[in-house]
Enzyme design. Structure first.
Site, PDB file in Angstrom:
ATOM      1  CD  GLU A 170      -2.914  -1.097   2.373  1.00 35.68           C
ATOM      2  OE1 GLU A 170      -2.805  -0.196   3.218  1.00 35.68           O
ATOM      3  OE2 GLU A 170      -3.848  -1.913   2.360  1.00 35.68           O
ATOM      4  CD  GLU A 352      -3.600  -5.781   4.091  1.00 43.08           C
ATOM      5  OE1 GLU A 352      -4.397  -4.901   4.496  1.00 43.08           O
ATOM      6  OE2 GLU A 352      -2.377  -5.647   4.107  1.00 43.08           O
TER       7      GLU A 352
HETATM    8  C1  FCB Z   1      -4.429  -1.954   5.632  1.00 40.55           C
HETATM    9  C2  FCB Z   1      -3.041  -2.303   6.126  1.00 40.55           C
HETATM   10  C3  FCB Z   1      -3.028  -3.330   7.211  1.00 40.55           C
HETATM   11  C4  FCB Z   1      -4.175  -3.156   8.181  1.00 40.55           C
HETATM   12  C5  FCB Z   1      -5.484  -3.027   7.444  1.00 40.55           C
HETATM   13  C6  FCB Z   1      -6.691  -2.907   8.338  1.00 40.55           C
HETATM   14  O1  FCB Z   1      -4.423  -0.677   5.092  1.00 40.55           O
HETATM   15  O2  FCB Z   1      -2.250  -2.792   5.071  1.00 40.55           O
HETATM   16  O3  FCB Z   1      -1.776  -3.293   7.829  1.00 40.55           O
HETATM   17  O4  FCB Z   1      -3.925  -2.107   9.006  1.00 40.55           O
HETATM   18  O5  FCB Z   1      -5.431  -1.936   6.588  1.00 40.55           O
END
Ligand code: FCB
Length: 443
Positions: A170, A352
């Site tokens: 990210e 994620e």
């Molecule tokens: C993302 C991050 C991760 C976590 C989630 C909820 O942006 O990559 O580390 O904090 O959000």
């Protein structure tokens, strides 16, 4: 148990399911084995920066409890684990290699190999060594070259033992939270800094790619982005919505895929655009073997004065999670199909996806009803995206266990496994048990 249509790719063994974590969020042991401080240690110590001034000093003590954590990941029936490497454990302030740091990850990776888990490593999940920030951090182009050196050290040591190398997690958050709104370390709020940091991050990715390919020719190499698709609050907001997508989505992926920044945004922010070296865009667009997509929610926006100014609108009658993010599974489907149309995508992994909930232990169990519904809905969107031709090959739940949620401290719980921070006991929540049942039911 999670269920998909009979002919769904998600039911195939080839589609990999895993859980994800990040070093600073789980490891603790920040003063152990010559780890040097990171920008997050510094940021957490600043009054008001993080909820109740929480920090990662102890976190989930994964540094010492990794073996039981790996056992639990395997026990849940997962195919894969996505972890990040703490750069401050690997390279010392004088530039020398910290063997004790490599030894720690060797222990973790050996434990994962023992369980036959597919391993995805993120080299940079936000814990920049503080000594590099002292020299300007991501505002300093040199940091990109330092990242490449660190990537060389790590990948030369572990090579093909890692199945997937992701350079960055990210960069939007590193650049825009770190340097534009100041919500994350190093806590700067300045547009010019944000765009320069972003460019240097993408350059770091591009410089590392050939090194990773050389040291781990049989592994896959890529990058992980967080995308929050924008939706117009009304018809008159359509043009600013597309501008917002350019600013927050295409600004990051277009340089990687096409070797250029979106012109709309470049022109609008012309006064604060980064210094770009002659060869930079070529280095950045060297090609990736996989794209990691992190998705949590969408954003609804409206005009805010003359084009292209916009603001975020908070819809009132929608379902939200504990952190306030709207539950909007169609956003994941739209995101994947839109990206697939705009670019020639490599295989995609959802690296994620998950939900924060105000979980409570009741009679030894956690019934995280909203979270398991969230997973079912978003996995169904992944299934639909595959049917529409997007080559999605895997899915990682964020997160394996509750952990240090950056500026929200330990208040926000994202785990499918509950962590009792007083005892460091791990307790699988209902969502984890639903995964387990589904994963074990596959043919
Ligand atoms: C993302 C991050 C991760 C976590 C989630 C909820 O942006 O990559 O580390 O904090 O959000």
């Amino acid at each position: 148990m999670y269920k998909f249509p009979k002919d769904s790719k998600l039911n195939d063994q080839e589609f990999i399911f895993g859980v994800a974590t990040a070093s600073y969020q789980i490891e603790g042991a920040t003063n152990v084995d010559d780890r040097c401080p990171s920008i997050w240690d510094t940021f957490c110590a600043k009054p008001g920066a993080v909820y109740k001034q929480h920090n990662g000093d102890v976190a989930c003590l994964h540094y010492h409890l990794y073996q039981q954590d790996v056992n639990l990941i395997a026990n849940l029936g997962m195919d894969a684990y996505r972890l990040s490497i703490a750069w401050p454990r690997i390279i010392k302030p004088d530039g020398s290699i910290n063997q004790k740091g490599l030894d720690f990850y060797d222990r973790v990776i050996s434990a994962l190999e023992e369980k036959n888990l597919t391993i995805m490593v993120t080299l940079y999940h936000w814990d920049l060594p503080q000594y590099l920030d002292d020299d300007g951090g991501w505002l300093n182009r040199e940091t990109a070259y330092k990242f490449a050196e660190y990537a060389e050290v790590f990948s030369a040591y572990f090579g093909d033992r890692i199945d997937f190398y992701a350079t960055l997690n990210e960069p939007w958050c590193s650049a825009f939270h770190g340097y534009r709104d100041g919500k994350h370390a190093p806590g700067i709020a300045d547009d010019r800094s944000a765009f320069q940091a972003c460019h240097n991050l993408l350059l770091a990715h591009g410089l590392a790619m050939p090194i990773l390919r050389k040291n781990a020719p049989n592994s896959k190499h890529g990058i992980v982005f967080n995308f929050t698709p924008n939706y117009p609050a009304n018809d008159s907001a359509k043009d600013v919505t597309s501008f917002a997508d350019d600013e927050h989505t295409h600004w990051f992926i277009k340089p990687i895929m096409d070797g250029e920044y979106p012109k709309t945004v470049y022109q609008h922010y012309i006064d604060v655009m980064p210094v770009i070296g002659d060869d930079d865009m070529g280095i950045i667009s060297t090609g990736i073997d996989f794209l990691g997509v992190n998705y949590y929610t969408r954003s609804v926006i409206d005009r805010d004065g003359p084009y292209p100014n916009y603001k975020q609108v908070n819809l009132s009658d929608v379902e939200r999670t504990h952190i306030g993010w709207e539950v909007y599974q169609d956003g994941l489907l739209k995101l994947l199909t839109d990206l697939n149309q705009a670019y020639k995508l490599p295989p995609v992994y959802i690296t994620e996806n998950g939900a924060a909930a105000d979980d409570h232990l009741v009679d030894g169990a956690i019934d995280d009803e909203q979270r398991y519904r969230y997973y079912q809905k978003h996995l169904s969107s992944v299934d639909k995206a595959i049917r529409k031709g997007v080559d999605v090959r895997g899915y990682f739940a964020w997160s394996f266990m509750d952990n240090f949620e950056w500026s929200e401290g330990y208040k926000m719980r994202f785990g499918i496994v509950y962590v009792d921070y007083k005892t460091q006991k791990r307790i699988p929540k209902r969502s984890a048990l639903m995964f387990k049942e589904f994963l074990n039911s596959r043919q």
